[in-house]
Design a protein around this motif. Structure first.
Motif, PDB file in Angstrom:
ATOM      1  N   GLU A 107       1.109  -1.704  -0.259  1.00  0.00           N
ATOM      2  CA  GLU A 107       0.173  -0.116   0.179  1.00  0.00           C
ATOM      3  C   GLU A 107       0.595   1.069   0.074  1.00  0.00           C
ATOM      4  O   GLU A 107       1.788   1.487   0.870  1.00  0.00           O
ATOM      5  CB  GLU A 107      -0.633  -0.320   1.272  1.00  0.00           C
ATOM      6  CG  GLU A 107      -2.206  -1.259   0.908  1.00  0.00           C
ATOM      7  CD  GLU A 107      -2.760  -1.229   0.210  1.00  0.00           C
ATOM      8  OE1 GLU A 107      -3.311   0.200  -0.375  1.00  0.00           O
ATOM      9  OE2 GLU A 107      -3.178  -1.414  -0.535  1.00  0.00           O
ATOM     10  N   VAL A 108       0.610   2.036  -1.185  1.00  0.00           N
ATOM     11  CA  VAL A 108       1.952   2.774  -1.042  1.00  0.00           C
ATOM     12  C   VAL A 108       0.966   4.484  -1.619  1.00  0.00           C
ATOM     13  O   VAL A 108      -0.398   4.229  -1.872  1.00  0.00           O
ATOM     14  CB  VAL A 108       2.376   3.243  -2.359  1.00  0.00           C
ATOM     15  CG1 VAL A 108       3.750   4.491  -2.563  1.00  0.00           C
ATOM     16  CG2 VAL A 108       3.423   2.351  -2.672  1.00  0.00           C
ATOM     17  N   GLN A 109       0.497   5.382  -0.620  1.00  0.00           N
ATOM     18  CA  GLN A 109       0.457   6.480  -0.862  1.00  0.00           C
ATOM     19  C   GLN A 109       0.067   7.024  -1.920  1.00  0.00           C
ATOM     20  O   GLN A 109       1.919   7.239  -2.575  1.00  0.00           O
ATOM     21  CB  GLN A 109       0.142   7.767   0.068  1.00  0.00           C
ATOM     22  CG  GLN A 109      -0.800   8.721   0.026  1.00  0.00           C
ATOM     23  CD  GLN A 109      -0.104   9.482   1.478  1.00  0.00           C
ATOM     24  OE1 GLN A 109       0.242   9.954   2.147  1.00  0.00           O
ATOM     25  NE2 GLN A 109      -1.493  11.254   1.281  1.00  0.00           N
ATOM     26  N   VAL A 139      -2.395   3.180  -2.993  1.00  0.00           N
ATOM     27  CA  VAL A 139      -3.273   2.541  -4.670  1.00  0.00           C
ATOM     28  C   VAL A 139      -1.949   0.864  -3.979  1.00  0.00           C
ATOM     29  O   VAL A 139      -0.172   1.129  -3.310  1.00  0.00           O
ATOM     30  CB  VAL A 139      -1.995   2.279  -6.101  1.00  0.00           C
ATOM     31  CG1 VAL A 139      -3.451   3.759  -6.001  1.00  0.00           C
ATOM     32  CG2 VAL A 139      -0.604   2.574  -5.314  1.00  0.00           C
ATOM     33  N   SER A 140      -2.680  -0.134  -4.754  1.00  0.00           N
ATOM     34  CA  SER A 140      -1.962  -1.597  -4.164  1.00  0.00           C
ATOM     35  C   SER A 140      -0.870  -1.538  -5.803  1.00  0.00           C
ATOM     36  O   SER A 140      -1.548  -1.671  -6.604  1.00  0.00           O
ATOM     37  CB  SER A 140      -2.924  -2.723  -3.857  1.00  0.00           C
ATOM     38  OG  SER A 140      -2.161  -3.285  -4.124  1.00  0.00           O
ATOM     39  N   PRO A 176      11.301  -2.799   0.747  1.00  0.00           N
ATOM     40  CA  PRO A 176      10.849  -2.956  -1.126  1.00  0.00           C
ATOM     41  C   PRO A 176       9.105  -1.442  -0.512  1.00  0.00           C
ATOM     42  O   PRO A 176       9.427  -1.052  -2.012  1.00  0.00           O
ATOM     43  CB  PRO A 176       9.474  -4.191  -0.612  1.00  0.00           C
ATOM     44  CG  PRO A 176      10.613  -5.162   0.008  1.00  0.00           C
ATOM     45  CD  PRO A 176      11.126  -3.807   1.069  1.00  0.00           C
ATOM     46  N   LEU A 177       8.898  -1.280   0.024  1.00  0.00           N
ATOM     47  CA  LEU A 177       8.254   0.264   0.439  1.00  0.00           C
ATOM     48  C   LEU A 177       8.925   0.912   0.317  1.00  0.00           C
ATOM     49  O   LEU A 177       7.783   1.967  -0.899  1.00  0.00           O
ATOM     50  CB  LEU A 177       7.345  -0.471   1.767  1.00  0.00           C
ATOM     51  CG  LEU A 177       6.130   0.569   2.119  1.00  0.00           C
ATOM     52  CD1 LEU A 177       4.639   0.869   1.589  1.00  0.00           C
ATOM     53  CD2 LEU A 177       5.702   0.785   4.163  1.00  0.00           C
ATOM     54  N   GLU A 178       9.874   2.030   0.573  1.00  0.00           N
ATOM     55  CA  GLU A 178       9.902   2.874   0.039  1.00  0.00           C
ATOM     56  C   GLU A 178      10.727   2.437  -0.908  1.00  0.00           C
ATOM     57  O   GLU A 178      10.524   3.767  -1.759  1.00  0.00           O
ATOM     58  CB  GLU A 178      11.850   2.726   1.092  1.00  0.00           C
ATOM     59  CG  GLU A 178      12.717   3.972   0.343  1.00  0.00           C
ATOM     60  CD  GLU A 178      13.771   3.436   1.686  1.00  0.00           C
ATOM     61  OE1 GLU A 178      15.116   4.274   1.238  1.00  0.00           O
ATOM     62  OE2 GLU A 178      14.605   2.357   1.977  1.00  0.00           O
TER      63      GLU A 178
END
Length: 255
Positions: free
Chosen positions: A171-173, A181-182, A223-225
């Protein structure tokens, strides 16, 4: 260039056009005009026609249609000559054109495609193979290992990355919004696994040509970064050319 049989191209569904308008409104803050909706339909048709006919284009046809700076070409070659390269792309312009162009300039491409019903996966796989791309099916056992092998063989691994369909996305803004968004973690995981460079590439329609833009190297981290940095690259491209963004499915989640 060869024509594509009309039976292979289905009309753009009205719900898809409405969803695209919703997505653009969420990103840009205003509802697309009728002219912009018509431009989107044109982009959608061009992408489909290219995907099914590029294997039959001559080298001259492909090279004549591309718009890419020498600096961006050098970014690709520098990464491929060094640690390897994974490219994260949004659903914009013609990503298949990007692959066809790569094959014409000596860059081997490996990518992943969704298993579509009614023989569509095989049709698109074979069309992309005709452009010089190696296509692996999504969900294949040991897929990450196969992609890592492709990196080691000097291929550019190209992955569509602005929408997750696995149900296991990050999940990223989306920049400038309060919505998330995914997105798939694949590009970031592959970069971490192999040490290869990760870059964003976007394609968009400019007149009768296709513009390719290559981003800077995304530093290896979590990964999220890494995927947050990629989404920032997608957002900048959508801001500039929203009618090339072929996102016809629900995308955003309110926070």
């Amino acid at each position: 260039m060869c024509a594509v049989a009309p039976a292979l191209i289905t009309p753009l569904p009205v719900p898809g056009l409405r969803q695209w308008s919703d997505n653009v409104e969420a990103v840009l803050g205003f509802r697309p005009s009728k002219a912009e909706q018509r431009a989107l339909v044109g982009s959608w048709l061009r992408n489909n026609l290219m995907s099914l006919s590029l294997a039959r284009w001559s080298d001259e046809d492909v090279l004549r249609r591309v718009v890419i700076s020498d600096a961006d070409v050098q970014k690709l070659r520098d990464s491929l000559a060094g640690p390897g390269l994974v490219l994260a792309l949004p659903h914009m312009g013609s990503w298949d054109f990007a692959g066809a162009w790569c094959s014409r300039v000596g860059i081997k491409v490996t990518s992943v495609a969704e298993r579509l019903p009614r023989g569509l996966y095989e049709r698109f796989r074979d069309a992309r193979a005709g452009m010089g791309m190696d296509i692996l099916p999504m969900g294949e056992p040991n897929l990450m290992r196969a992609l890592a092998h492709a990196v080691g063989q000097g291929h550019a691994v190209c992955l569509l990355s602005d929408r997750d369909i696995s149900g296991r996305g990050l999940e990223v803004q989306w920049p400038g919004t309060s919505s998330t968004v995914s997105v798939p973690a694949g590009p970031a995981l592959l970069s971490r696994l192999t040490g290869c460079d990760m870059r964003v590439v976007t394609t968009s329609f400019v007149g009768d040509r296709v513009k390719l833009e290559v981003g800077e190297i995304i530093p290896i981290g979590g990964p999220l970064e890494m995927m947050t940095a990629a989404v920032h690259g997608f957002a900048a491209a959508v801001q500039e050319r929203p009618t090339s963004w072929l996102m016809l499915q629900p995308l955003f989640r309110a926070r």
